[in-house]
Write a protein that holds these residues in place. Structure first.
Motif: not given
Length: 149
Positions: A91-96
């Motif tokens: 969630w702090r990378g690709p899903k952000a």
């Protein structure tokens, strides 16, 4: 109801010492007193920087969620989802979402994602690094129940 300070790990406090020593080594060529001033100034500046970075707080008080500089009434918040370390990384990378409010501290492995239900607010969710995501979710739910009554 809930209060958490996201302090930096103890090992990070060696960084101000390294900054001070580096500055002292640079200034030793000027003079001994200049190197001493550089040592003290470097340690002090590094300690202030580390302390301010680690002073982020998450609180649930008086019907509001206070996360760093943000203050949001709990009525504007939706479901809260506790994130495991793996989910938090996603969630702090690709899903952000770039519109999300993120109180992100890389040294805290777990987080809480809270949906924003306010149609006037373009922020889709809050990502909050927290060491106790379930306690924070429970505090938000309790605050939400308290504002309804």
């Amino acid at each position: 109801m809930y209060d958490e300070r996201l302090t930096v790990p103890r090992s990070w406090w060696l960084l101000p010492v390294a900054v001070g020593l580096t500055l002292a080594l640079i200034l030793i060529r000027v003079s001994g007193p200049a190197a001493l001033v550089g040592l003290v100034a470097g340690i002090a500046a590094g300690a202030v920087a580390i302390s301010s970075y680690g002073s982020a707080r998450i609180r649930v008080v008086q019907g509001s969620l206070v996360a760093g500089p943000a203050r949001i009434p709990v009525e504007a918040l939706g479901a809260a989802h506790a994130l495991s370390p793996t989910e938090a990384t996603a969630w702090r990378g690709p899903k952000a979402d770039p519109r999300a409010f993120m109180l992100l501290r890389s040294y805290v492995p777990t987080a809480l994602r809270v949906e924003v239900d306010d149609p006037a607010d373009p922020t889709p969710y809050l990502y909050l690094s927290t060491r106790s995501p379930m306690k924070l979710a429970d505090a938000l739910e309790e605050a939400r129940r308290g504002t309804r009554t």
